[in-house]
Design a protein around this motif. Structure first.
Motif, mmCIF file in Angstrom:
data_model
loop_
_atom_site.group_PDB
_atom_site.id
_atom_site.type_symbol
_atom_site.label_atom_id
_atom_site.label_comp_id
_atom_site.label_asym_id
_atom_site.label_seq_id
_atom_site.Cartn_x
_atom_site.Cartn_y
_atom_site.Cartn_z
ATOM 1 N N VAL A 182 15.530 47.172 -11.572
ATOM 2 C CA VAL A 182 15.931 48.065 -11.181
ATOM 3 C C VAL A 182 17.536 47.029 -10.527
ATOM 4 C CG1 VAL A 182 16.065 50.272 -9.618
ATOM 5 C CG2 VAL A 182 14.460 49.191 -11.764
ATOM 6 N N ALA A 183 16.748 46.479 -9.090
ATOM 7 C CA ALA A 183 18.165 46.144 -8.019
ATOM 8 C C ALA A 183 17.487 44.721 -7.785
ATOM 9 C CB ALA A 183 18.276 47.039 -7.388
ATOM 10 N N VAL A 184 18.169 44.412 -6.518
ATOM 11 C CA VAL A 184 17.833 43.477 -5.870
ATOM 12 C C VAL A 184 18.144 42.978 -4.818
ATOM 13 C CG1 VAL A 184 18.426 41.274 -7.427
ATOM 14 C CG2 VAL A 184 16.419 40.716 -6.156
ATOM 15 N N ILE A 185 17.881 42.160 -3.911
ATOM 16 C CA ILE A 185 18.719 42.143 -2.947
ATOM 17 C C ILE A 185 18.452 40.946 -1.759
ATOM 18 C CG2 ILE A 185 17.428 44.043 -1.518
ATOM 19 C CD1 ILE A 185 20.587 44.711 -0.120
ATOM 20 N N THR A 186 19.068 40.110 -2.270
ATOM 21 C CA THR A 186 19.039 39.016 -0.901
ATOM 22 C C THR A 186 18.591 39.376 0.767
ATOM 23 O OG1 THR A 186 20.715 37.805 -0.459
ATOM 24 C CG2 THR A 186 20.365 37.310 -2.543
ATOM 25 N N SER A 187 18.541 38.125 1.854
ATOM 26 C CA SER A 187 17.658 38.424 3.232
ATOM 27 C C SER A 187 19.490 38.368 3.304
ATOM 28 C CB SER A 187 17.071 37.691 3.159
ATOM 29 O OG SER A 187 18.137 35.988 2.480
ATOM 30 N N GLY A 188 20.623 37.679 2.236
ATOM 31 C CA GLY A 188 21.614 38.238 3.275
ATOM 32 C C GLY A 188 22.533 39.238 2.855
ATOM 33 N N GLY A 189 21.910 39.966 1.866
ATOM 34 C CA GLY A 189 22.318 41.425 1.530
ATOM 35 C C GLY A 189 23.541 41.071 0.545
ATOM 36 N N SER A 190 23.456 40.414 -0.435
ATOM 37 C CA SER A 190 23.474 40.632 -2.205
ATOM 38 C C SER A 190 23.336 40.842 -2.830
ATOM 39 C CB SER A 190 23.906 38.308 -2.249
ATOM 40 O OG SER A 190 24.626 37.990 -1.666
ATOM 41 N N THR A 191 23.878 41.766 -4.029
ATOM 42 C CA THR A 191 22.575 43.051 -4.401
ATOM 43 C C THR A 191 23.064 42.297 -6.087
ATOM 44 O OG1 THR A 191 24.604 44.123 -4.482
ATOM 45 C CG2 THR A 191 22.936 44.575 -2.772
ATOM 46 N N ASN A 192 22.023 43.021 -6.946
ATOM 47 C CA ASN A 192 22.198 42.936 -8.716
ATOM 48 C C ASN A 192 21.926 43.751 -9.013
ATOM 49 O OD1 ASN A 192 23.497 41.709 -10.835
ATOM 50 N ND2 ASN A 192 21.154 40.853 -11.062
ATOM 51 N N TYR A 193 22.146 44.652 -9.875
ATOM 52 C CA TYR A 193 21.559 45.657 -10.926
ATOM 53 C C TYR A 193 21.454 45.924 -12.206
ATOM 54 C CZ TYR A 193 22.941 48.381 -5.759
ATOM 55 O OH TYR A 193 22.809 48.419 -4.552
ATOM 56 N N GLY A 194 20.598 46.627 -12.356
ATOM 57 C CA GLY A 194 20.015 46.817 -14.345
ATOM 58 C C GLY A 194 21.301 47.779 -14.393
ATOM 59 N N ASP A 195 21.772 47.387 -15.518
ATOM 60 C CA ASP A 195 22.807 48.409 -16.239
ATOM 61 C C ASP A 195 22.938 49.626 -15.853
ATOM 62 O OD1 ASP A 195 23.551 45.262 -18.644
ATOM 63 O OD2 ASP A 195 24.684 45.468 -17.068
ATOM 64 N N ALA A 204 14.213 37.404 -1.548
ATOM 65 C CA ALA A 204 15.154 38.372 -1.805
ATOM 66 C C ALA A 204 14.256 39.589 -2.115
ATOM 67 C CB ALA A 204 15.042 38.127 -3.445
ATOM 68 N N MET A 205 14.343 40.360 -2.037
ATOM 69 C CA MET A 205 13.200 41.753 -2.116
ATOM 70 C C MET A 205 14.117 42.595 -3.388
ATOM 71 S SD MET A 205 12.248 42.980 1.153
ATOM 72 C CE MET A 205 10.517 43.982 1.046
ATOM 73 N N GLY A 206 13.519 43.484 -4.221
ATOM 74 C CA GLY A 206 13.640 44.262 -5.050
ATOM 75 C C GLY A 206 13.135 45.513 -5.827
ATOM 76 N N TRP A 207 13.838 46.188 -6.804
ATOM 77 C CA TRP A 207 12.663 47.185 -7.120
ATOM 78 C C TRP A 207 12.476 46.789 -8.770
ATOM 79 C CZ3 TRP A 207 9.679 50.605 -4.546
ATOM 80 C CH2 TRP A 207 10.305 50.718 -3.836
ATOM 81 N N TYR A 208 11.966 46.525 -9.528
ATOM 82 C CA TYR A 208 11.491 47.128 -10.815
ATOM 83 C C TYR A 208 10.880 48.458 -11.614
ATOM 84 C CZ TYR A 208 12.463 42.058 -10.703
ATOM 85 O OH TYR A 208 13.216 40.544 -10.584
ATOM 86 N N ARG A 209 11.370 48.498 -12.457
ATOM 87 C CA ARG A 209 10.174 49.701 -13.404
ATOM 88 C C ARG A 209 9.448 49.744 -14.283
ATOM 89 N NH1 ARG A 209 15.551 53.658 -13.789
ATOM 90 N NH2 ARG A 209 16.402 52.385 -15.980
ATOM 91 N N GLN A 210 8.938 50.698 -15.087
ATOM 92 C CA GLN A 210 8.232 50.420 -16.055
ATOM 93 C C GLN A 210 7.331 51.731 -17.007
ATOM 94 O OE1 GLN A 210 4.731 47.493 -16.650
ATOM 95 N NE2 GLN A 210 5.527 47.222 -18.793
ATOM 96 N N ALA A 211 8.089 51.642 -17.293
ATOM 97 C CA ALA A 211 8.577 53.291 -18.155
ATOM 98 C C ALA A 211 6.544 53.160 -19.691
ATOM 99 C CB ALA A 211 9.341 54.306 -19.383
ATOM 100 N N PRO A 212 6.117 54.332 -19.595
ATOM 101 C CA PRO A 212 5.369 53.484 -21.263
ATOM 102 C C PRO A 212 5.850 53.344 -22.029
ATOM 103 C CG PRO A 212 4.800 55.894 -20.220
ATOM 104 C CD PRO A 212 6.327 55.737 -19.708
#
Length: 120
Positions: free
Chosen positions: A48-61, A33-41
Motif C-alpha cells: 500500500v505504502a512505505v516510508i523511510t526513517s528519512g520521510g521518503s515515501t512510495n505508494y502502490g499504484d 522503513a515502515m509500511g502498510w500492506y494489504r491482502q483481500a480474500p
C-alpha cells in the motif's frame, strides 16, 4: 524484539475516510522503513505504502493520490490516511517494519492486521 500494534480499521462507506495507526514498542536499536500492506480474500498481499526513517515515501499504484503515509519517529508510529475509499480497498491491512536490533541484526516485523471494509 519489536511489537507492532495497529488500530483504526473498520467499516466505512465508499467515498469515506479512515486513518490507520501502527505503534511500535520494544527494545531495539532503530526502525528503518515502515509500511502498510494489504491482502483481500483470494488475492496476494500487496504494497500500500512505505516510508523511510528519512520521510521518503512510495505508494502502490492503486492508492496514489488517495492515501497518505506518515510517521512520527519520536513515537515510533506510522499512520495511513485513507481518503476516497473504494469497495476494492476492502482488505486486511498489516503494518510492517524493517528493524535494526540492539545486536545490529536486521529483521522484519509484522503487525496482526486490521480489517478495513468499504461498502458500496
Amino acid at each position: 524484539q519489536v511489537q507492532l500494534v495497529e488500530s483504526g480499521g473498520g467499516l466505512v462507506q465508499a467515498g469515506g475516510s479512515l486513518r490507520l495507526s501502527c505503534a511500535a514498542s520494544g527494545v531495539i536499536f532503530s526502525i528503518n522503513a515502515m509500511g502498510w500492506y494489504r491482502q483481500a480474500p483470494g488475492k496476494q498481499r500487496e504494497l500500500v505504502a512505505v516510508i523511510t526513517s528519512g520521510g521518503s515515501t512510495n505508494y502502490g499504484d492503486s492508492v496514489k493520490g488517495r492515501f497518505t503515509i506518515s510517521r512520527d519517529n519520536a513515537k515510533e508510529t506510522v499512520y495511513l490516511q485513507m481518503n476516497s475509499l473504494k469497495p476494492e480497498d476492502t482488505a486486511v491491512y498489516s503494518c510492517n517494519a524493517d528493524v535494526t536490533a540492539i545486536s545490529r541484526a536486521r529483521y522484519e516485523s509484522w503487525g496482526q492486521g486490521t480489517q478495513v471494509t468499504v461498502s458500496s
